[in-house]
Every structure is written in structure tokens, then in C-alpha cells.
Design a protein around this motif. Structure first.
Motif, mmCIF file in Angstrom:
data_model
loop_
_atom_site.group_PDB
_atom_site.id
_atom_site.type_symbol
_atom_site.label_atom_id
_atom_site.label_comp_id
_atom_site.label_asym_id
_atom_site.label_seq_id
_atom_site.Cartn_x
_atom_site.Cartn_y
_atom_site.Cartn_z
ATOM 1 N N ALA A 41 0.817 -1.225 0.000
ATOM 2 C CA ALA A 41 0.000 0.000 0.000
ATOM 3 C C ALA A 41 0.846 1.270 0.000
ATOM 4 C CB ALA A 41 -0.944 0.004 1.205
ATOM 5 N N THR A 42 1.954 1.266 0.713
ATOM 6 C CA THR A 42 2.789 2.477 0.769
ATOM 7 C C THR A 42 3.530 2.723 -0.532
ATOM 8 O OG1 THR A 42 4.571 1.227 1.825
ATOM 9 C CG2 THR A 42 3.057 2.433 3.279
ATOM 10 N N ARG A 43 3.707 1.689 -1.336
ATOM 11 C CA ARG A 43 4.342 1.879 -2.649
ATOM 12 C C ARG A 43 3.317 2.282 -3.703
ATOM 13 N NH1 ARG A 43 7.026 -3.588 -2.562
ATOM 14 N NH2 ARG A 43 5.913 -3.717 -4.505
ATOM 15 N N VAL A 44 2.108 1.747 -3.573
ATOM 16 C CA VAL A 44 1.041 2.081 -4.523
ATOM 17 C C VAL A 44 0.531 3.497 -4.279
ATOM 18 C CG1 VAL A 44 -1.305 1.488 -5.255
ATOM 19 C CG2 VAL A 44 0.351 -0.325 -4.834
ATOM 20 N N TYR A 45 0.387 3.849 -3.012
ATOM 21 C CA TYR A 45 -0.118 5.174 -2.621
ATOM 22 C C TYR A 45 0.888 5.843 -1.685
ATOM 23 C CZ TYR A 45 -4.407 2.949 -4.213
ATOM 24 O OH TYR A 45 -5.339 2.272 -4.953
ATOM 25 N N PRO A 46 1.949 6.450 -2.229
ATOM 26 C CA PRO A 46 2.938 7.085 -1.358
ATOM 27 C C PRO A 46 2.299 8.216 -0.537
ATOM 28 C CG PRO A 46 3.671 7.075 -3.663
ATOM 29 C CD PRO A 46 2.255 6.603 -3.638
ATOM 30 N N GLY A 53 -1.345 6.001 1.735
ATOM 31 C CA GLY A 53 -0.735 4.678 1.770
ATOM 32 C C GLY A 53 -0.392 4.244 3.176
ATOM 33 N N GLU A 54 0.099 5.172 3.978
ATOM 34 C CA GLU A 54 0.440 4.857 5.366
ATOM 35 C C GLU A 54 -0.813 4.468 6.153
ATOM 36 O OE1 GLU A 54 2.767 3.950 8.447
ATOM 37 O OE2 GLU A 54 3.527 4.567 6.498
ATOM 38 N N LEU A 55 -1.897 5.192 5.953
ATOM 39 C CA LEU A 55 -3.162 4.872 6.630
ATOM 40 C C LEU A 55 -3.659 3.489 6.210
ATOM 41 C CD1 LEU A 55 -5.559 5.713 8.427
ATOM 42 C CD2 LEU A 55 -6.586 6.706 6.380
ATOM 43 N N LEU A 56 -3.659 3.225 4.911
ATOM 44 C CA LEU A 56 -4.087 1.909 4.419
ATOM 45 C C LEU A 56 -3.209 0.801 5.001
ATOM 46 C CD1 LEU A 56 -4.836 2.519 0.639
ATOM 47 C CD2 LEU A 56 -6.460 1.821 2.395
ATOM 48 N N SER A 57 -1.916 1.012 4.999
ATOM 49 C CA SER A 57 -0.989 0.024 5.509
ATOM 50 C C SER A 57 -1.252 -0.281 6.982
ATOM 51 C CB SER A 57 0.447 0.515 5.334
ATOM 52 O OG SER A 57 1.352 -0.437 5.828
ATOM 53 N N ARG A 58 -1.394 0.742 7.776
ATOM 54 C CA ARG A 58 -1.643 0.543 9.212
ATOM 55 C C ARG A 58 -2.961 -0.168 9.467
ATOM 56 N NH1 ARG A 58 0.405 6.045 12.262
ATOM 57 N NH2 ARG A 58 2.494 6.045 11.358
ATOM 58 N N GLU A 59 -3.992 0.205 8.716
ATOM 59 C CA GLU A 59 -5.306 -0.422 8.892
ATOM 60 C C GLU A 59 -5.253 -1.899 8.508
ATOM 61 O OE1 GLU A 59 -9.345 -0.608 9.947
ATOM 62 O OE2 GLU A 59 -7.813 0.909 10.373
#
Length: 72
Positions: A22-27, A31-37
Motif C-alpha cells: 500500500a505504501t508503494r502504490v499510494y505514497p 498509503g500509510e493509513l491503508l498500511s496501518r489499517e
């Protein structure tokens, strides 16, 4: 009464892979929010009522094109 059903290993690994991607797709903050969730869902380890939405996000992240950085 809803019963909590544990996720199987494959589901948990798919969530973890999507979280890191997610952090690479949405820098940035999205992306950070998606990754953490997604990591929170993986850590919790149970299927909940809104899992359809979460697994839809996993599908979208895993099929999205990774943005190329200018440094590459």
C-alpha cells in the motif's frame, strides 16, 4: 450473536502483503493509513462483519500499479 471466526494463514499473509504494498502504490499519508489499517486487521486475526470492504481494499491494492519513483 455473531461468532468470531479466525482468519486462515493465507488470508493473514495476503493482508500483510497488501499492507506493505500500500505504501508503494499510494505514497504519502493515504498509503500509510491503508498500511496501518490492513496490518491491524492482520494482527487482530479474525473475520469481522465488514471484511468484504477490507478484502476489496486488499484486492485493489494488490492489483494497482506501483508508482515509479524519479530516482529509479
Amino acid at each position: 450473536m455473531s461468532m468470531q471466526v479466525p482468519m486462515d494463514h493465507h488470508e493473514r499473509m495476503r493482508l500483510r502483503a497488501a499492507a506493505f504494498r500500500a505504501t508503494r502504490v499510494y505514497p504519502g499519508p493515504v498509503g500509510e493509513l491503508l498500511s496501518r489499517e490492513l496490518l491491524s486487521w492482520e494482527e487482530f486475526g479474525y473475520r469481522l462483519g465488514s471484511q468484504g470492504l477490507i478484502m476489496g481494499i486488499v484486492d485493489a491494492v494488490m492489483s494497482a500499479e506501483v508508482q515509479q519513483s524519479d530516482a529509479a
